[in-house]
Design a protein around this motif. Structure first.
Motif, short mmCIF file in Angstrom:
data_model
loop_
_atom_site.label_atom_id
_atom_site.label_comp_id
_atom_site.label_asym_id
_atom_site.label_seq_id
_atom_site.Cartn_x
_atom_site.Cartn_y
_atom_site.Cartn_z
N UNK A 1 5.81 48.56 40.46
CA UNK A 1 5.94 49.96 39.99
C UNK A 1 5.65 50.94 41.12
N UNK A 2 4.58 50.68 41.86
CA UNK A 2 4.22 51.60 42.94
C UNK A 2 5.22 51.51 44.10
N UNK A 3 5.72 50.32 44.36
CA UNK A 3 6.72 50.14 45.41
C UNK A 3 8.02 50.87 45.04
N UNK A 4 8.43 50.76 43.79
CA UNK A 4 9.63 51.46 43.33
C UNK A 4 9.45 52.97 43.45
N UNK A 5 8.27 53.46 43.06
CA UNK A 5 7.99 54.89 43.18
C UNK A 5 8.10 55.33 44.63
N UNK A 6 7.53 54.55 45.54
CA UNK A 6 7.59 54.85 46.96
C UNK A 6 9.03 54.90 47.44
N UNK A 7 9.81 53.89 47.05
CA UNK A 7 11.21 53.83 47.49
C UNK A 7 12.03 54.99 46.93
N UNK A 8 11.77 55.35 45.67
CA UNK A 8 12.49 56.47 45.07
C UNK A 8 12.19 57.77 45.80
N UNK A 9 10.91 58.01 46.09
CA UNK A 9 10.53 59.24 46.79
C UNK A 9 11.09 59.26 48.21
N UNK A 10 11.06 58.12 48.88
CA UNK A 10 11.58 58.06 50.25
C UNK A 10 13.09 58.31 50.27
N UNK A 11 13.81 57.68 49.36
CA UNK A 11 15.26 57.88 49.27
C UNK A 11 15.58 59.35 48.99
N UNK A 12 14.83 59.93 48.06
CA UNK A 12 15.04 61.34 47.72
C UNK A 12 14.73 62.22 48.92
N UNK A 13 13.69 61.88 49.69
CA UNK A 13 13.36 62.65 50.88
C UNK A 13 14.49 62.64 51.91
N UNK A 14 15.11 61.48 52.09
CA UNK A 14 16.23 61.39 53.03
C UNK A 14 17.45 62.14 52.52
N UNK A 15 17.68 62.07 51.21
CA UNK A 15 18.79 62.83 50.62
C UNK A 15 18.57 64.34 50.79
N UNK A 16 17.32 64.75 50.61
CA UNK A 16 16.98 66.18 50.79
C UNK A 16 17.27 66.60 52.23
N UNK A 17 16.94 65.75 53.19
CA UNK A 17 17.20 66.06 54.60
C UNK A 17 18.70 66.13 54.89
N UNK A 18 19.44 65.21 54.31
CA UNK A 18 20.88 65.10 54.61
C UNK A 18 21.71 66.18 53.93
N UNK A 19 21.46 66.40 52.64
CA UNK A 19 22.36 67.29 51.92
C UNK A 19 21.64 68.23 50.95
N UNK A 20 20.38 68.02 50.73
CA UNK A 20 19.65 68.85 49.76
C UNK A 20 19.83 68.32 48.36
N UNK A 21 18.74 68.12 47.67
CA UNK A 21 18.78 67.62 46.29
C UNK A 21 19.17 68.75 45.33
N UNK A 22 19.77 68.37 44.24
CA UNK A 22 20.14 69.36 43.22
C UNK A 22 19.30 69.14 41.97
#
Length: 197
Positions: A176-197
């Protein structure tokens, strides 16, 4: 044999549906969640007001994590609303179980890079972890949202590593904690690349 009389099926009007008592329209909840997340993340950075940052930080305290969950918990992990839900959930957990969090973080310190990025005092006691998670959430209003997400992801990854090394933690808790970490990291990279909506 008698002839059966067939009735035309009822066609309820708008008043019928408005009179129904029950749950909220999921589409409206989703729309409200997205709008609120946009305002919190994008709107506050433009204002840059310390009071706004403080109100954001204590949103779960004043409104209750249940209220926030009702609005944001169903949002995808790669959306602003979904990210806010995960950040507030992480903060609520740190405040609810600071000693356990500190123990798990300490056990996970082998993840050196993540520990440095997470920005936790050395050694990490319960109060230092509370201060770190608050600083991360304050960043929503004052800094780059991608940085907020990546720091939270690093913190969660260190905790997941710690959980994996402790004999009293289950694989499900680690996962559960690993999935949370991966979700936040993926979202962070998406925010850098294109911005989250």
């Amino acid at each position: 044999m008698t002839d059966r009389i067939h009735h035309r099926p009822m066609t309820p009007g708008a008043n019928y549906f408005e009179a129904l008592v029950g749950g909220t329209d999921p589409a409206l909840v989703s729309e409200a969640a997205d709008r609120a997340a946009q305002l919190l993340v994008r709107g506050t950075r433009e204002v840059g007001d310390a009071e706004v940052a403080d109100r954001l930080l204590h949103l779960a305290d004043t409104e209750g994590i249940e209220t926030i969950a009702e609005v944001w918990s169903g949002s995808p992990a790669d959306s602003l609303a979904g990210c806010l839900w995960r950040l507030y959930l992480l903060r609520s957990w740190v405040y609810a179980e600071p000693v356990r969090v500190s123990r798990e973080f300490e056990a996970g310190r082998t993840a050196q890079v993540a520990r440095v990025v997470a920005g936790v005092a050395d050694p990490p006691g319960p109060e230092q972890l509370k201060a770190m998670v608050d600083e991360v959430l304050r960043g929503i209003a004052g800094s780059d949202f991608a940085d907020v997400l990546l720091r939270a992801a690093a913190f969660a990854r260190v905790v997941a590593t710690g959980r994996a090394s402790l004999s009293d933690r289950t694989d499900a808790e680690v996962q559960r904690m690993l999935v949370l970490s991966e979700q936040l990291e993926t979202a962070g990279h998406l925010e850098l690349e294109q911005g989250l909506a």
